[in-house]
Design a protein around this motif. Structure first.
Motif, PDB file in Angstrom:
ATOM      1  N   LEU A 137      -2.084 -14.054 -10.422  1.00 24.11           N
ATOM      2  CA  LEU A 137      -3.357 -14.405  -9.783  1.00 24.11           C
ATOM      3  C   LEU A 137      -3.463 -13.772  -8.403  1.00 24.11           C
ATOM      4  N   THR A 138      -2.398 -13.820  -7.634  1.00 26.76           N
ATOM      5  CA  THR A 138      -2.408 -13.201  -6.301  1.00 26.76           C
ATOM      6  C   THR A 138      -2.714 -11.714  -6.401  1.00 26.76           C
ATOM      7  N   TRP A 139      -2.058 -11.039  -7.318  1.00 24.05           N
ATOM      8  CA  TRP A 139      -2.256  -9.595  -7.496  1.00 24.05           C
ATOM      9  C   TRP A 139      -3.712  -9.259  -7.783  1.00 24.05           C
ATOM     10  N   HIS A 140      -4.416 -10.175  -8.468  1.00 21.22           N
ATOM     11  CA  HIS A 140      -5.815  -9.942  -8.826  1.00 21.22           C
ATOM     12  C   HIS A 140      -6.789 -10.638  -7.872  1.00 21.22           C
ATOM     13  N   GLY A 141      -6.283 -11.067  -6.711  1.00 25.65           N
ATOM     14  CA  GLY A 141      -7.166 -11.644  -5.703  1.00 25.65           C
ATOM     15  C   GLY A 141      -7.772 -12.963  -6.095  1.00 25.65           C
ATOM     16  N   ILE A 142      -7.066 -13.731  -6.934  1.00 23.03           N
ATOM     17  CA  ILE A 142      -7.574 -15.004  -7.445  1.00 23.03           C
ATOM     18  C   ILE A 142      -6.791 -16.143  -6.794  1.00 23.03           C
ATOM     19  N   PRO A 143      -7.467 -17.195  -6.335  1.00 24.41           N
ATOM     20  CA  PRO A 143      -6.737 -18.319  -5.749  1.00 24.41           C
ATOM     21  C   PRO A 143      -5.678 -18.869  -6.703  1.00 24.41           C
ATOM     22  N   GLY A 144      -4.544 -19.246  -6.132  1.00 21.20           N
ATOM     23  CA  GLY A 144      -3.433 -19.734  -6.938  1.00 21.20           C
ATOM     24  C   GLY A 144      -3.450 -21.221  -7.168  1.00 21.20           C
ATOM     25  N   VAL A 145      -4.401 -21.938  -6.538  1.00 22.97           N
ATOM     26  CA  VAL A 145      -4.587 -23.367  -6.769  1.00 22.97           C
ATOM     27  C   VAL A 145      -6.030 -23.559  -7.194  1.00 22.97           C
ATOM     28  N   LEU A 146      -6.240 -24.285  -8.266  1.00 21.04           N
ATOM     29  CA  LEU A 146      -7.590 -24.490  -8.773  1.00 21.04           C
ATOM     30  C   LEU A 146      -8.297 -25.602  -8.010  1.00 21.04           C
ATOM     31  N   ALA A 147      -9.620 -25.615  -8.133  1.00 16.83           N
ATOM     32  CA  ALA A 147     -10.435 -26.609  -7.441  1.00 16.83           C
ATOM     33  C   ALA A 147     -10.756 -27.775  -8.345  1.00 16.83           C
ATOM     34  N   ASP A 148     -10.912 -28.937  -7.742  1.00 17.45           N
ATOM     35  CA  ASP A 148     -11.403 -30.101  -8.456  1.00 17.45           C
ATOM     36  C   ASP A 148     -12.929 -30.058  -8.449  1.00 17.45           C
TER      37      ASP A 148
END
Length: 406
Positions: free
Chosen positions: A354-365
């Motif tokens: 996820l980090t490599w693809h610029g995506i947050p590593g913790v999801l949102a509620d």
């Protein structure tokens, strides 16, 4: 993308390494193909040194520096061996959590943390880019920095329960949880009312500390639950232990061996000085884990719990958990495609992907806050470039589910 994830947990048992082929960042429907995983033991000297750093022990910056380098070199060797054995000698990215030696929490608020295992040593050994320091950004954004397992857990639970285009925080007909039993126990819950991820309290750390102290280090844990099975629960001590204020804190929350230290039991005056009396103490601490996990999950009305981590290999702990969780059913993450000993390594691989693809590593509620309590989910970690020029892909989509595939 071939990603190697590695982590050493709060029990300092060894370096968990997992190699995965991950895909789906572009549209958010992720797949994970496990290529292989194992636990690489620390050398005796490094493990002893890491344990000697843990609270409440005093240390020096010289010890911290030395162990950072030594741990990094041993992680590098474990990673390279896994690449050779499970990925044909070729991978794209390494994600190294390292060994947590301090998780700084004050008044229920995480302030920072320190993981050892110098990533430069891994880059030098493998030539690959390395994602490390995966907790600090979440803490800087107001999160607990733990448990990060919520990301993998939530996506696994949603994979079979949510169709394309459906909000992952609505329309759930029942509540389910994933539970990891390392040194500390953590849970992730998906329920009709939303989601939650938090540390419940000790899993194995107090048991391990009691066994090690009573046997002068000859034993490090309660193998196969033999001590607990031969002892009896001290109900008076259990009642006192359950008054620990941490258990009453609301989620999200996190803890570690800074609270449940090696001398935590000294305040209760019940630490045995020999194996005499140890069985009853271990039985009581095993029951403590089962009760606190069940108490933490009870408000969510879960009907199914999938466990992982070393604690799932303790038959007495499993039995007591099943009894305390009833009528909820206790199973293992093997049923979700991830062996109980390997989930943490694959978690790290996912976070790095996820980090490599610029995506947050913790999801949102549902309210937009990260499951860890951060104001906004953040891309985690820092990237150390490998031998080749560093070229990151375009940012991907927020993930909706994760399927484990053959």
């Amino acid at each position: 993308m071939i990603v190697v994830g590695c982590i050493s947990g709060t029990s300092v048992d060894g370096i968990d390494v997992a190699v995965a082929d991950l895909a789906g960042a572009a549209d958010g429907d992720l797949t994970l193909r496990p290529l292989g995983a194992r636990t690489h033991p620390w050398s005796t000297s490094t493990r002893d040194g890491l344990l000697a750093l843990l609270p409440p022990a005093a240390t020096t910056t010289a010890d911290v520096c030395r162990l950072d380098i030594l741990a990094g070199r041993e992680i590098a060797d474990a990673v390279q061996a896994a690449i050779d054995d499970f990925a044909g000698g070729t991978a794209d990215l390494v994600v190294s959590h390292g060994q947590t030696v301090f998780h700084w929490v004050e008044d229920g608020v995480a302030r920072g943390g320190l993981q050892l295992g110098q990533p430069a040593a891994i880059v030098e050994r493998t030539g690959l880019p390395v994602v490390s320091d995966v907790r600090s950004r979440d803490i800087a954004a107001g999160g607990q920095g733990a448990p990060l397992a919520g990301t993998l857990d939530l996506l696994l639970l949603l994979a079979g329960r949510v169709g394309r285009g459906t909000s992952p925080y609505r329309d759930q007909r029942s509540a389910a949880a994933l539970l990891n039993l390392g040194g500390i126990a953590n849970v992730t819950v998906v329920s009709p009312h939303g989601t939650a991820a938090f540390d419940t309290g000790p899993a194995n750390c107090l048991i391990d500390a009691a066994v090690s102290a009573a046997t002068s280090g000859a034993r490090a844990y309660d193998a196969d639950g033999r001590l607990a099975s031969s002892g009896s629960v001290d109900r008076r001590l259990l009642t006192r232990l359950l008054k620990e204020p941490y258990y009453a804190l609301p989620a999200p929350k996190s803890t570690g061996r800074e609270l449940f230290t090696t001398d935590y039991l000294d305040a209760f005056g019940d630490r045995p000085t020999s194996v005499v009396g140890l069985a009853d103490l271990v039985a009581t601490l095993t029951e403590l884990t089962a009760v606190t996990v069940a108490d933490a999950l009870r408000p969510y009305g879960v009907t199914e719990v999938y466990g992982s981590g070393g604690g799932m290999r303790n038959p007495v702990l499993r039995e007591r958990l099943a009894a305390q969780l009833a009528p909820a059913q206790l199973a293992s993450t093997d049923q979700l495609g991830l062996p109980i000993d390997d989930k943490e390594g694959y978690l790290m691989a996912l976070i790095g992907y996820l980090t490599w693809h610029g995506i947050p590593g913790v999801l949102a509620d549902a309210d937009g806050r990260a499951l860890t309590g951060a104001t906004t989910p953040r891309v985690l970690g820092r990237i150390s470039p490998g031998d080749k020029p560093l070229r990151l892909p375009d940012p991907g989509a927020i993930p909706r589910s994760l399927r484990v595939v053959d």
